[in-house]
Design an enzyme around this catalytic site. Structure first.
Site, short mmCIF file in Angstrom:
data_model
loop_
_atom_site.label_atom_id
_atom_site.label_comp_id
_atom_site.label_asym_id
_atom_site.label_seq_id
_atom_site.Cartn_x
_atom_site.Cartn_y
_atom_site.Cartn_z
N CYS A 1 3.51 3.12 9.85
CA CYS A 1 3.74 4.43 9.24
C CYS A 1 4.38 5.39 10.25
CB CYS A 1 2.42 5.00 8.75
SG CYS A 1 2.59 6.65 8.00
N LYS B 1 0.33 -4.67 9.27
CA LYS B 1 1.58 -4.28 8.62
C LYS B 1 2.38 -3.46 9.64
CE LYS B 1 3.67 -2.48 4.42
NZ LYS B 1 4.75 -1.68 5.00
N GLN C 1 -6.38 -1.28 3.75
CA GLN C 1 -5.51 -0.90 4.86
C GLN C 1 -6.07 0.33 5.57
OE1 GLN C 1 -1.55 1.12 4.81
NE2 GLN C 1 -0.81 -0.87 5.54
N ARG D 1 7.49 0.38 -4.42
CA ARG D 1 7.87 1.39 -5.40
C ARG D 1 8.45 0.84 -6.69
NH1 ARG D 1 7.07 3.62 -0.91
NH2 ARG D 1 6.40 5.79 -0.80
N LEU E 1 0.50 5.50 -0.08
CA LEU E 1 -0.38 6.67 -0.03
C LEU E 1 -0.19 7.52 -1.26
CD1 LEU E 1 -2.46 7.99 1.87
CD2 LEU E 1 -0.58 9.35 2.82
N ASN F 1 9.03 -7.44 3.82
CA ASN F 1 9.03 -6.20 3.03
C ASN F 1 10.32 -5.44 3.32
OD1 ASN F 1 7.56 -3.01 3.47
ND2 ASN F 1 7.94 -3.92 1.48
N GLY F 2 10.81 -4.71 2.33
CA GLY F 2 11.98 -3.87 2.53
C GLY F 2 13.08 -4.12 1.51
N PRO G 1 0.85 -1.20 0.00
CA PRO G 1 0.00 0.00 0.00
C PRO G 1 0.88 1.24 0.00
CG PRO G 1 0.09 -0.95 2.20
CD PRO G 1 0.81 -1.91 1.30
N HIS H 1 7.98 -4.98 7.59
CA HIS H 1 9.09 -4.23 7.00
C HIS H 1 10.30 -4.47 7.89
CE1 HIS H 1 10.51 -0.21 5.05
NE2 HIS H 1 11.51 -1.06 5.21
#
Length: 257
Positions: free
Chosen positions: A97, A136, A67, A232, A16, A209-210, A14, A169
């Site tokens: 976040c 997450k 999410q 990304r 933003l 993730n990461g 996800p 992450h």
């Protein structure tokens, strides 16, 4: 691998202002199997604007995870009912976040320091609807950066709630003086923490993730966890999704007539 866990093998993170409805429609052109996410949606945004920010698109729908971010259990209960009524199958709580708005609203990564609030939020979903719940998060936050902290965080949730799905992450979050961009790149990656969580909690679904920036790396991670999450890199080059169903999910593409 368990069929329920297998579905999480490849997930698009996800993001933003990026993974909106139009973006997800594009992604679905290339992959039918990958797990997609909405953008991070604040509780009050969903309650007040759900017809606009959470439309139902049958072709784009599954698997799509909604999410949410916030810290008010009553608002989350309302959100859960909206999501359930729109036939989404999973709610993901953002506990990772590190933005200024997260600090101001005491949500996102700031909830990692308050396990009781996290448990209350999960319970508010459980009491409202029958739907899958996932989280997450990161491996830690500032001084709470030892493996034991992450292990206890996962333990409390898995022992006291129905949540057994974690997108992790593999970095801590550094809050003072660090922007969200800094937090995506500067804290060192500790993939071994995530691998160890999978070993210590074998009945959970663990997605890593990461800085996973290739299908080759994804396959390597999948030897130790249930799934990978990429953000990304996919946004910059959505065509990378074109081979995911075939390579990751072993689903042969239909020949075009």
């Amino acid at each position: 691998m368990d069929k329920k866990k297998k579905q999480y093998q490849f997930c698009v993170a996800p993001m933003l202002r990026y993974t909106d409805e139009s973006c997800r429609v594009l992604y679905r052109k290339f992959t039918k199997k990958s797990v997609l996410f909405t953008e991070m949606i604040l509780f009050n945004q969903l309650i007040n604007k759900h017809h606009y920010i959470l439309p139902y698109n049958k072709e784009n729908h599954d698997p799509v995870i909604v999410q949410l971010a916030g810290n008010n259990s009553l608002d989350l209960s309302k959100c859960s009912k909206i999501i359930y009524d729109k036939n989404y199958k999973e709610i993901n709580l953002n506990i990772g976040c590190p933005s200024k708005s997260s600090e101001k609203g005491n949500f996102g990564i700031y909830l990692m320091k308050n396990i009781n609030t996290v448990l209350d939020l999960i319970k508010s979903i459980e009491d409202s609807v029958s739907i899958k719940i996932s989280i997450k998060t990161r491996i830690g936050i500032e001084n709470n950066n030892e493996y034991a902290f992450l292990k206890n965080f996962i333990y409390e949730i898995t022992e006291k709630t129905s949540c057994k799905i974690f997108f992790i992450h593999a970095r801590i979050a550094i809050l003072n003086g660090f922007s969200p961009k800094n937090n995506r790149t500067i804290p060192p990656l500790k993939y071994d923490y995530v691998y160890k969580i999978k070993k210590d909690f074998p009945n959970t679904t663990i997605i890593i993730n990461g800085e996973i920036n290739s299908i080759k790396k994804s396959i390597q991670h999948l030897k130790k966890v249930d799934g990978v999450m990429i953000g990304r890199m996919i946004y910059k080059n959505p065509l990378l999704l074109n081979n995911i169903d075939n390579i990751i999910y072993k689903k042969k593409q239909k020949k075009k007539k």
